[in-house]
Design a protein around this motif. Structure first.
Motif, mmCIF file in Angstrom:
data_model
loop_
_atom_site.group_PDB
_atom_site.id
_atom_site.type_symbol
_atom_site.label_atom_id
_atom_site.label_comp_id
_atom_site.label_asym_id
_atom_site.label_seq_id
_atom_site.Cartn_x
_atom_site.Cartn_y
_atom_site.Cartn_z
ATOM 1 N N ALA A 195 -60.479 -34.771 -13.776
ATOM 2 C CA ALA A 195 -60.949 -35.484 -12.578
ATOM 3 C C ALA A 195 -60.496 -34.781 -11.306
ATOM 4 C CB ALA A 195 -60.436 -36.917 -12.590
ATOM 5 N N GLY A 196 -59.363 -34.069 -11.409
ATOM 6 C CA GLY A 196 -58.799 -33.417 -10.225
ATOM 7 C C GLY A 196 -58.338 -34.415 -9.190
ATOM 8 N N SER A 197 -58.017 -35.630 -9.653
ATOM 9 C CA SER A 197 -57.698 -36.707 -8.717
ATOM 10 C C SER A 197 -56.953 -37.821 -9.446
ATOM 11 C CB SER A 197 -58.991 -37.265 -8.122
ATOM 12 O OG SER A 197 -58.752 -38.449 -7.376
ATOM 13 N N ASP A 198 -56.193 -38.615 -8.678
ATOM 14 C CA ASP A 198 -55.576 -39.818 -9.245
ATOM 15 C C ASP A 198 -56.348 -41.071 -8.833
ATOM 16 O OD1 ASP A 198 -54.893 -39.877 -6.584
ATOM 17 O OD2 ASP A 198 -52.727 -39.796 -6.896
ATOM 18 N N ASP A 199 -57.561 -40.893 -8.341
ATOM 19 C CA ASP A 199 -58.417 -42.027 -8.003
ATOM 20 C C ASP A 199 -58.860 -42.737 -9.284
ATOM 21 O OD1 ASP A 199 -60.328 -43.492 -6.077
ATOM 22 O OD2 ASP A 199 -61.659 -42.741 -7.651
ATOM 23 N N PRO A 200 -58.651 -44.054 -9.407
ATOM 24 C CA PRO A 200 -58.992 -44.763 -10.640
ATOM 25 C C PRO A 200 -60.443 -44.590 -11.088
ATOM 26 C CG PRO A 200 -57.638 -46.153 -9.246
ATOM 27 C CD PRO A 200 -57.985 -44.942 -8.437
ATOM 28 N N GLY A 201 -61.372 -44.599 -10.138
ATOM 29 C CA GLY A 201 -62.773 -44.443 -10.486
ATOM 30 C C GLY A 201 -63.084 -43.080 -11.064
ATOM 31 N N LYS A 202 -62.489 -42.038 -10.490
ATOM 32 C CA LYS A 202 -62.718 -40.683 -10.996
ATOM 33 C C LYS A 202 -62.045 -40.490 -12.355
ATOM 34 C CE LYS A 202 -63.364 -38.612 -6.437
ATOM 35 N NZ LYS A 202 -62.850 -37.653 -5.427
ATOM 36 N N ILE A 203 -60.898 -41.122 -12.545
ATOM 37 C CA ILE A 203 -60.229 -41.066 -13.853
ATOM 38 C C ILE A 203 -61.101 -41.750 -14.903
ATOM 39 C CG2 ILE A 203 -58.237 -41.887 -15.175
ATOM 40 C CD1 ILE A 203 -56.577 -41.556 -12.612
ATOM 41 N N ARG A 204 -61.678 -42.881 -14.547
ATOM 42 C CA ARG A 204 -62.577 -43.591 -15.466
ATOM 43 C C ARG A 204 -63.734 -42.701 -15.906
ATOM 44 N NH1 ARG A 204 -66.996 -45.989 -17.016
ATOM 45 N NH2 ARG A 204 -68.059 -44.462 -15.727
ATOM 46 N N ASP A 205 -64.353 -42.032 -14.943
ATOM 47 C CA ASP A 205 -65.483 -41.162 -15.252
ATOM 48 C C ASP A 205 -65.069 -40.027 -16.179
ATOM 49 O OD1 ASP A 205 -66.995 -42.767 -13.597
ATOM 50 O OD2 ASP A 205 -66.965 -41.382 -11.894
ATOM 51 N N ALA A 206 -63.883 -39.470 -15.948
ATOM 52 C CA ALA A 206 -63.401 -38.373 -16.787
ATOM 53 C C ALA A 206 -63.037 -38.849 -18.186
ATOM 54 C CB ALA A 206 -62.197 -37.706 -16.125
ATOM 55 N N LEU A 207 -62.439 -40.024 -18.285
ATOM 56 C CA LEU A 207 -62.108 -40.588 -19.600
ATOM 57 C C LEU A 207 -63.362 -40.704 -20.469
ATOM 58 C CD1 LEU A 207 -59.591 -43.421 -18.643
ATOM 59 C CD2 LEU A 207 -59.114 -41.554 -20.245
ATOM 60 N N GLU A 208 -64.437 -41.147 -19.860
ATOM 61 C CA GLU A 208 -65.682 -41.366 -20.576
ATOM 62 C C GLU A 208 -66.228 -40.069 -21.193
ATOM 63 O OE1 GLU A 208 -68.691 -44.831 -19.465
ATOM 64 O OE2 GLU A 208 -68.940 -43.072 -18.203
ATOM 65 N N LYS A 209 -65.821 -38.939 -20.637
ATOM 66 C CA LYS A 209 -66.325 -37.641 -21.114
ATOM 67 C C LYS A 209 -65.324 -36.915 -22.014
ATOM 68 C CE LYS A 209 -69.050 -37.163 -16.878
ATOM 69 N NZ LYS A 209 -69.182 -36.460 -15.579
ATOM 70 N N THR A 210 -64.300 -37.632 -22.490
ATOM 71 C CA THR A 210 -63.298 -37.016 -23.364
ATOM 72 C C THR A 210 -63.951 -36.497 -24.641
ATOM 73 O OG1 THR A 210 -61.568 -38.492 -22.526
ATOM 74 C CG2 THR A 210 -61.156 -37.390 -24.637
ATOM 75 N N LYS A 211 -63.735 -35.227 -24.931
ATOM 76 C CA LYS A 211 -64.378 -34.619 -26.098
ATOM 77 C C LYS A 211 -63.495 -33.530 -26.703
ATOM 78 C CE LYS A 211 -68.694 -32.443 -27.635
ATOM 79 N NZ LYS A 211 -70.032 -31.925 -27.243
ATOM 80 N N LEU A 267 -51.697 -38.310 -23.630
ATOM 81 C CA LEU A 267 -52.355 -36.999 -23.512
ATOM 82 C C LEU A 267 -53.817 -37.156 -23.113
ATOM 83 C CD1 LEU A 267 -50.989 -34.993 -26.599
ATOM 84 C CD2 LEU A 267 -50.157 -34.973 -24.225
ATOM 85 N N MET A 268 -54.480 -38.193 -23.643
ATOM 86 C CA MET A 268 -55.873 -38.436 -23.287
ATOM 87 C C MET A 268 -56.002 -38.763 -21.805
ATOM 88 S SD MET A 268 -58.595 -41.085 -25.036
ATOM 89 C CE MET A 268 -57.901 -42.615 -24.420
ATOM 90 N N LEU A 269 -55.101 -39.588 -21.294
ATOM 91 C CA LEU A 269 -55.120 -39.932 -19.874
ATOM 92 C C LEU A 269 -54.797 -38.707 -19.010
ATOM 93 C CD1 LEU A 269 -55.240 -41.874 -17.492
ATOM 94 C CD2 LEU A 269 -52.875 -42.540 -17.997
ATOM 95 N N ILE A 270 -53.803 -37.945 -19.422
ATOM 96 C CA ILE A 270 -53.419 -36.739 -18.680
ATOM 97 C C ILE A 270 -54.586 -35.758 -18.613
ATOM 98 C CG2 ILE A 270 -51.945 -34.678 -18.786
ATOM 99 C CD1 ILE A 270 -49.784 -36.655 -20.015
ATOM 100 N N ASP A 271 -55.265 -35.589 -19.735
ATOM 101 C CA ASP A 271 -56.438 -34.708 -19.784
ATOM 102 C C ASP A 271 -57.517 -35.187 -18.811
ATOM 103 O OD1 ASP A 271 -58.305 -32.708 -21.155
ATOM 104 O OD2 ASP A 271 -59.329 -34.600 -21.603
ATOM 105 N N VAL A 325 -49.140 -32.845 -13.302
ATOM 106 C CA VAL A 325 -50.595 -32.875 -13.397
ATOM 107 C C VAL A 325 -51.179 -32.641 -12.008
ATOM 108 C CG1 VAL A 325 -52.603 -34.237 -14.075
ATOM 109 C CG2 VAL A 325 -50.440 -34.546 -15.274
ATOM 110 N N ASN A 326 -51.971 -31.609 -11.877
ATOM 111 C CA ASN A 326 -52.563 -31.265 -10.579
ATOM 112 C C ASN A 326 -51.496 -31.156 -9.490
ATOM 113 O OD1 ASN A 326 -55.025 -31.468 -11.928
ATOM 114 N ND2 ASN A 326 -55.375 -33.573 -11.262
ATOM 115 N N GLY A 327 -50.323 -30.637 -9.891
ATOM 116 C CA GLY A 327 -49.236 -30.448 -8.939
ATOM 117 C C GLY A 327 -48.440 -31.694 -8.621
#
Length: 386
Positions: free
Chosen positions: A331-347, A322-326, A69-71
Motif C-alpha cells: 500500500a505504501g501507506s498506513d491509511d486504513p483504506g489503502k491497507i484494506r485494498d492491499a489486503l484484498e490483493k494478497t497473493k 506477515l500478511m498485514l505487513i505485506d 515498514v516503509n521506514g
C-alpha cells in the motif's frame, strides 16, 4: 495587558494541542504505525490469546529490527477482551476511536470476532482475525464484508477434513456430534462435519450439546456411550474438551474422539491427562514437526524468544502479522483504506503455515494437517490440501 496576551497565547497553544490530539498519531509525518491487538488475554481462552499475540509480537520484532515498514516502526497496541463478545466490541472501539490504529488484529474466537465487525466497518478500519474460522466473519448473507479478513482456513474446510479422516482413514460408519451450543465456532464446525460425513456414506446417530464453563459431562457421555458410535466429534475449546475426554475415558468410552484446532493447547494435557487423550485426533493449521525450512526457522526463533514450542495459534498470529505487513508495504501507506485494498490483493505470500492467497471472500486458500495425540504428545498424522 501583558498577562492578558500571555493568557490568550496559552489558551491558543492548549487548543492547538487538543486539536492535534484528535487526529491519528499514525499520520504520514509519524515514524510509527500503530496496529491494534484485540485478544483474549484473560478469561476462558486466555492461553489462545496470549499465544497468538506472542506470534504477532515476534513478527513485529523481526520486521522492526530489519528497519520497519516503509521506514516506520510497527507498534502493537493491546486490548484485553476477557474472552467475551461484549468486551471484544468495547476493546475494538477503544483501539479505533481512541488509539487511532491503522488496522486491528484479532480476536481469536469466532464469537468475539463477530462482535467487532460492524464497528470496523463503520469506521472503515480493517479487522483481521488470525484464527476465527466461522464463515460469517468474512461473508454476511452472501455479501463480502469489505473490512473483514482472516489468516486461517474456514470451518467448512476444517469440518470436511475431519469428516473425511473419520470416514476414509478411520473407516467410521457412525458418529455422534457433541458441541458447545454457546459457541458460533462449535456450531459451524458441527454443520460442516455432518454434511461431509453423510456425503461419505456415514450416519450421524446423535447430537448433544453443552455450555462453555460446564464442569460435569458424565450424564450426556453416558447417553453417548449407549449409542455406541464409531467416533465422537467434539469441535470445542481445550478447557471443556479436556474435561470431556477425561470423563469419557473414565466411563469406558474407548472410540476415537475427534476435534478441531480448538484442541491445540498444552493445557489440554494438564486437564485431561495424557492417557485420556490417546486415540484422539484433531485438525490443525500446521505441525511444528514439519521439516520445511520456514517452519524450522520459525520454531527456533519462537523457542528462543519465549522458551516454549509454538502452537498453531502462535504460528497463525505470526503469519497474519506477515500478511498485514505485506499489505502495508504494498500500500505504501498506513491509511486504513489503502491497507484494506492491499489486503484484498494478497497473493502467493509464503508464510509458516503454507502459501497464502486470499480468495474473493477474503479467506486464505491453504492446507490443513491432522494431529494424533499419543501419550500427551502431538504427532503429525497427515496433511490435507484444499
Amino acid at each position: 495587558m501583558r498577562k492578558k496576551w500571555m493568557g490568550l497565547l496559552l489558551s491558543a497553544v492548549m487548543v492547538t494541542g487538543l486539536v492535534a490530539g484528535c487526529g491519528s498519531s499514525t499520520g504520514s509525518d509519524s515514524k510509527e504505525i500503530k496496529i491494534g491487538a484485540n485478544f483474549e488475554l484473560t478469561g476462558g481462552v486466555a492461553n489462545f490469546g496470549k499465544q497468538t499475540v506472542n506470534g504477532i509480537m515476534l513478527a513485529f520484532k523481526e520486521v522492526n529490527e530489519a528497519g520497519g515498514v516503509n521506514g516506520k516502526k510497527l507498534v502493537l497496541v493491546q486490548a484485553d477482551n476477557k474472552s467475551e463478545p461484549s468486551e471484544a466490541a468495547n476493546a475494538v472501539t477503544k483501539l479505533i476511536t481512541q488509539d487511532k490504529v491503522s488496522a486491528v488484529l484479532g480476536p481469536v474466537t469466532s464469537s468475539d470476532v463477530l462482535a467487532t465487525l460492524q464497528i470496523g466497518q463503520d469506521n472503515k478500519v480493517p479487522i483481521i482475525t488470525p484464527t476465527g474460522t466461522n464463515p460469517n466473519i468474512t461473508v454476511d448473507n452472501g455479501q463480502v464484508r469489505p473490512y473483514a479478513f482472516r489468516g486461517c482456513f474456514i470451518d467448512p474446510f476444517q469440518g470436511q477434513v475431519m469428516a473425511n479422516f473419520a470416514a476414509k482413514t478411520l473407516k467410521a460408519k457412525t458418529a455422534v456430534i457433541y458441541i458447545d451450543s454457546s459457541s458460533d465456532y462449535s456450531k459451524g464446525l458441527s454443520e460442516s462435519f455432518e454434511a461431509a460425513f453423510t456425503k461419505n456414506g456415514g450416519q450421524i446417530i446423535g447430537k448433544e450439546a453443552f455450555l462453555q464453563k460446564d464442569q460435569d459431562f458424565k450424564a450426556t457421555l453416558t447417553k453417548i456411550k449407549g449409542m455406541n458410535p464409531d467416533v465422537v466429534f467434539i469441535p470445542a475449546y481445550y478447557e471443556e474438551v479436556g474435561k470431556i475426554n477425561k470423563q469419557a475415558r473414565e466411563l469406558g468410552i474407548t472410540v476415537p474422539l475427534l476435534g478441531t484446532d480448538g484442541w491445540d493447547d498444552s493445557k489440554l494435557v494438564e486437564i485431561a491427562g495424557a492417557a485420556a487423550l490417546n486415540n484422539g485426533f484433531f485438525s490443525n493449521h500446521y505441525s511444528p514437526e514439519d521439516k520445511d525450512p520456514r517452519v524450522v526457522k520459525f520454531v527456533e526463533a519462537y523457542k528462543k524468544e519465549y522458551n516454549e514450542a509454538p502452537s498453531a495459534l502462535a504460528a497463525l498470529g505470526y503469519d497474519t502479522a506477515l500478511m498485514l505487513i505485506d499489505a502495508i508495504k504494498r500500500a505504501g501507506s498506513d491509511d486504513p483504506g489503502k491497507i484494506r485494498d492491499a489486503l484484498e490483493k494478497t497473493k502467493d505470500l509464503q508464510v509458516v503455515t503454507g502459501v497464502l492467497t486470499l480468495d474473493e471472500n477474503h479467506n486464505p486458500v491453504k492446507s490443513a494437517v491432522v494431529i494424533e495425540m499419543k501419550d500427551g504428545k502431538q504427532v503429525f498424522r497427515e496433511k490435507v490440501n484444499p
